[in-house]
Design a protein around this motif. Structure first.
Motif, PDB file in Angstrom:
ATOM      1  N   GLU A  34     -62.331  48.633  22.367  1.00 49.26           N
ATOM      2  CA  GLU A  34     -63.046  47.968  21.095  1.00 49.26           C
ATOM      3  C   GLU A  34     -62.081  47.850  19.745  1.00 49.26           C
ATOM      4  OE1 GLU A  34     -67.067  49.561  20.129  1.00 49.26           O
ATOM      5  OE2 GLU A  34     -67.033  50.862  21.873  1.00 49.26           O
TER       6      GLU A  34
ATOM      7  N   ALA B  50     -71.016  47.123  12.955  1.00 52.82           N
ATOM      8  CA  ALA B  50     -70.002  47.948  13.708  1.00 52.82           C
ATOM      9  C   ALA B  50     -70.657  49.210  14.100  1.00 52.82           C
ATOM     10  CB  ALA B  50     -68.793  48.267  12.762  1.00 52.82           C
ATOM     11  N   GLY B  51     -71.117  49.395  15.255  1.00 55.15           N
ATOM     12  CA  GLY B  51     -72.390  50.375  15.523  1.00 55.15           C
ATOM     13  C   GLY B  51     -73.490  50.492  14.479  1.00 55.15           C
TER      14      GLY B  51
ATOM     15  N   MET C 160     -77.147  50.503  14.499  1.00 56.38           N
ATOM     16  CA  MET C 160     -78.202  50.691  15.543  1.00 56.38           C
ATOM     17  C   MET C 160     -79.576  50.126  15.305  1.00 56.38           C
ATOM     18  SD  MET C 160     -75.842  51.526  17.496  1.00 56.38           S
ATOM     19  CE  MET C 160     -76.396  52.352  19.117  1.00 56.38           C
TER      20      MET C 160
ATOM     21  N   ILE D 226     -70.417  44.058  18.169  1.00 59.50           N
ATOM     22  CA  ILE D 226     -69.574  44.428  19.139  1.00 59.50           C
ATOM     23  C   ILE D 226     -70.266  45.344  20.066  1.00 59.50           C
ATOM     24  CG2 ILE D 226     -68.509  46.682  18.102  1.00 59.50           C
ATOM     25  CD1 ILE D 226     -65.920  46.061  19.660  1.00 59.50           C
ATOM     26  N   HIS D 227     -70.324  45.236  21.474  1.00 61.33           N
ATOM     27  CA  HIS D 227     -70.995  45.966  22.242  1.00 61.33           C
ATOM     28  C   HIS D 227     -70.408  46.459  23.193  1.00 61.33           C
ATOM     29  CE1 HIS D 227     -74.911  46.937  24.145  1.00 61.33           C
ATOM     30  NE2 HIS D 227     -74.477  46.620  25.542  1.00 61.33           N
TER      31      HIS D 227
ATOM     32  N   GLY E 257     -73.105  54.921  12.064  1.00 58.03           N
ATOM     33  CA  GLY E 257     -72.590  56.259  12.628  1.00 58.03           C
ATOM     34  C   GLY E 257     -71.125  56.574  12.136  1.00 58.03           C
ATOM     35  N   THR E 258     -70.277  56.948  13.185  1.00 58.34           N
ATOM     36  CA  THR E 258     -69.127  57.334  12.890  1.00 58.34           C
ATOM     37  C   THR E 258     -68.090  56.498  12.497  1.00 58.34           C
ATOM     38  OG1 THR E 258     -69.336  58.352  15.130  1.00 58.34           O
ATOM     39  CG2 THR E 258     -67.184  58.781  14.269  1.00 58.34           C
ATOM     40  N   GLY E 259     -68.293  55.278  12.519  1.00 62.25           N
ATOM     41  CA  GLY E 259     -67.260  54.073  11.862  1.00 62.25           C
ATOM     42  C   GLY E 259     -65.838  54.117  12.380  1.00 62.25           C
ATOM     43  N   ARG E 260     -65.448  54.220  13.547  1.00 64.00           N
ATOM     44  CA  ARG E 260     -64.309  54.165  14.141  1.00 64.00           C
ATOM     45  C   ARG E 260     -63.843  52.684  14.149  1.00 64.00           C
ATOM     46  NH1 ARG E 260     -65.861  57.616  19.221  1.00 64.00           N
ATOM     47  NH2 ARG E 260     -67.694  56.657  18.590  1.00 64.00           N
TER      48      ARG E 260
END
Ligand code: GAR
Length: 211
Positions: A175, A87-88, A90, A108-109, A10-13
């Motif tokens: 995070e 990293a996100g 899913m 990371i959760h 997704g977003t990749g922050r």
């Protein structure tokens, strides 16, 4: 300098924070590829902007989880990563994928694991009326969101918090700080998975480190 592969959906922050930490030397490593299971993941553009190789593999193009993971393993191995960072990302991983990168894969959760594995963690914290929330970096093992904990940080839930404000504060306050820290330790060879235990600078951890 450690070779790092990052998996996103997704977003990749978190990816962005890792890119910046590699660029300014907090992480002694460089990102060799960003792999997404979604072609429309915004994180792909963040990688492309700084010249990092990207790979898109849609799980929909494969008839089974095993076939998808076999293809991912091959793509990742072509970049010879030392560390694989989720990293996100899913998708649930198969045992074969986890075995291919055993002891070298972090996730990371957005919760204080072992509380609230799975999805919708902010909703779960609010529904349970909990006072504390946070995020956790852990080694990936076959147990979903159940691998040995590395670092965790928490915040106090406010009376007026909703899913949006909690998600925002967990992301920006926790995070984006703990993931670069964990990856930096990993890149320096300071973290080791020994069975179910984590060794940090040679010492067995009794629980997750704080920030
Ligand atoms: C992050 O909050 C991450 O902890 C979570 O997805 C978000 C990805 O945001 N991961 C999971 O829920 C894993 N099951 P990002 O793409 O902006 O880094």
């Amino acid at each position: 300098s450690a070779r790092i592969a990052v998996l996103i959906s997704g977003t990749g922050r978190n990816l962005q924070a890792l890119i910046e930490a590699c660029a300014d030397g907090r992480i002694d490593g460089h990102i060799v590829c960003v792999l997404s299971n979604r072609a429309d993941a915004a994180g792909l553009e963040r990688a492309q902007q700084v010249g990092i190789a990207t790979e898109v593999l849609s799980h929909r193009d494969y008839e089974s989880r095993e076939a998808f993971d076999t293809a991912m393993i091959a793509r990742l191995l072509s970049h010879t990563p030392d560390i694989v960072v989720m990293a996100g990302f899913m998708r649930i991983l198969t045992p074969a994928f986890i075995a291919a990168f055993a002891g070298r894969m972090l996730n990371i959760h957005p919760s204080l694991l072992p509380r609230h594995p799975g999805l919708r963690t902010h909703e779960a914290v609010l529904a349970a009326g909990e006072r504390k929330h946070g995020a956790t970096v852990h080694f990936v093992t076959e147990e979903l969101d159940g691998g040995p904990l590395i670092i965790q940080d928490e915040l106090i839930v406010r009376a007026d918090d909703d899913v949006m404000t909690l998600a925002q504060r967990v992301m920006s306050g926790i995070e984006l700080k703990i993931y670069p820290q964990a990856v930096a330790w990993m890149a320096r060879g300071e973290l080791e998975l020994a069975g179910r235990q984590v060794r940090f600078k040679g010492q067995i951890l009794a629980g997750p480190l704080g920030r």
